[in-house]
Design an enzyme around this catalytic site. Structure first.
Site, short mmCIF file in Angstrom:
data_model
loop_
_atom_site.label_atom_id
_atom_site.label_comp_id
_atom_site.label_asym_id
_atom_site.label_seq_id
_atom_site.Cartn_x
_atom_site.Cartn_y
_atom_site.Cartn_z
N SER A 141 0.82 -1.15 -0.14
CA SER A 141 0.00 -0.13 -0.12
C SER A 141 0.81 1.31 0.04
CB SER A 141 -1.08 -0.09 1.30
OG SER A 141 -1.59 1.30 1.64
N TYR A 154 -2.35 -1.09 10.87
CA TYR A 154 -2.46 -1.39 9.46
C TYR A 154 -1.12 -1.04 8.81
CZ TYR A 154 -3.31 -0.94 4.24
OH TYR A 154 -3.57 -0.84 3.11
#
Length: 284
Positions: A141, A154
């Site tokens: 990401s 995360y």
């Protein structure tokens, strides 16, 4: 888009039932390649096999189960004769401040996003080494490079995956195996709404506000999930694929700003760096 390879390649895709995984699964089989489509619920990927026949092998897989990952890879290799491309896409995004998360939520975040990708990666490597070729695609990401408030757990899982993947790339290059970290920026896939959430604590209301204000400050734009399929196939066709690639625009600007801040912070702390080395101010 049709495959540039003379023979169909075989892909092993985790998280194939929804979001970007569902887009990529369809792109892969529509170009004529073979696909091992995995999801926690195998029924969610059976329609692909119904539509494309023997070119799709649907498998149920909980990526956090080491033995299950190994068994799924073995089944795929038996069915197709080998795996050319692994795409570790399965994952979720825990939204919440570090203190808000429960112990179970912290463990699950790391087990799915980091360890899950690690188990499937380790499972495909022996076959790829034996054949002298392969491509491991790790879906990290933009959040594997930068970090915003209220997404700390995360980010930790994605940063961990980035670190192990960079080391892995050097380890497997002599065997003809490539590693690429795919870093999506912003796509409306329902990831946040479909992922676990912490129970908000009033003390951390500011953290959620900072999450949205900081990401907005980077000028990030929402992309079309359907377009990522073309990018994935183009990446697979490269003879020398990059170690990292951002999927979407404005990400380079965000990353450049992040690294500029890091270098500035290190430079500002040079007196402490010298002190830690035993060099005191004013002493040559």
């Amino acid at each position: 888009m049709t495959s540039t390879s003379s023979t169909p390649r075989t892909w092993f895709l985790t998280g194939a039932s929804r979001g970007l995984g569902a887009v990529w699964a369809r792109a892969i089989v529509e170009r004529g390649d073979n696909l091992v489509a995995t999801a926690r619920d195998v029924d969610a990927v059976r329609p692909l096999a119904d539509a494309y026949g023997d070119r799709v092998l649907p498998l149920g897989l909980d990526v956090t189960d080491t033995a299950a990952a190994g068994a799924a890879v073995a089944r795929a290799e038996e069915h197709f004769g080998g795996i050319d491309i692994l795409v570790n896409n399965a994952g979720h995004m825990l939204v919440g401040a570090v203190e808000e998360a429960t112990d179970a939520q912290v463990r699950e975040q790391m087990e799915v996003n980091y360890l899950g990708a690690l188990w499937t990666t380790r499972a495909v490597l022996p076959g790829m080494r034996e054949r002298g070729r392969g491509h491991v695609m790790q879906v990290t990401s933009l959040g594997g490079v930068v970090a915003y408030p209220a997404l700390g757990l995360y980010h930790a899982s994605k940063w961990a995956l980035e670190a192990v993947s960079e080391s892995l790339a050097g380890e497997v290059a002599p065997f003809g195996i490539h590693v690429t970290m795919i870093e999506p920026i912003m796509f409306p896939t329902g990831l946040a709404t479909q992922s676990p959430q912490t129970t908000p604590h009033p003390a951390y209301r500011h953290a959620r506000e900072l999450l949205y204000s900081e990401s907005a400050a980077h000028g990030l734009e929402v992309g079309r999930p359907e377009s990522t399929g073309d990018a994935l196939l183009a990446l697979a066709d490269l003879a020398e694929p990059p170690l990292r690639v951002l999927f979407g625009i404005k990400g380079v600007e965000a990353v450049r700003g992040e690294y500029d801040k890091r270098v500035a912070t290190w430079e500002a702390g040079q007196d402490l760096s010298r002190l830690a080395h035993g060099v005191r101010a004013g002493v040559a």
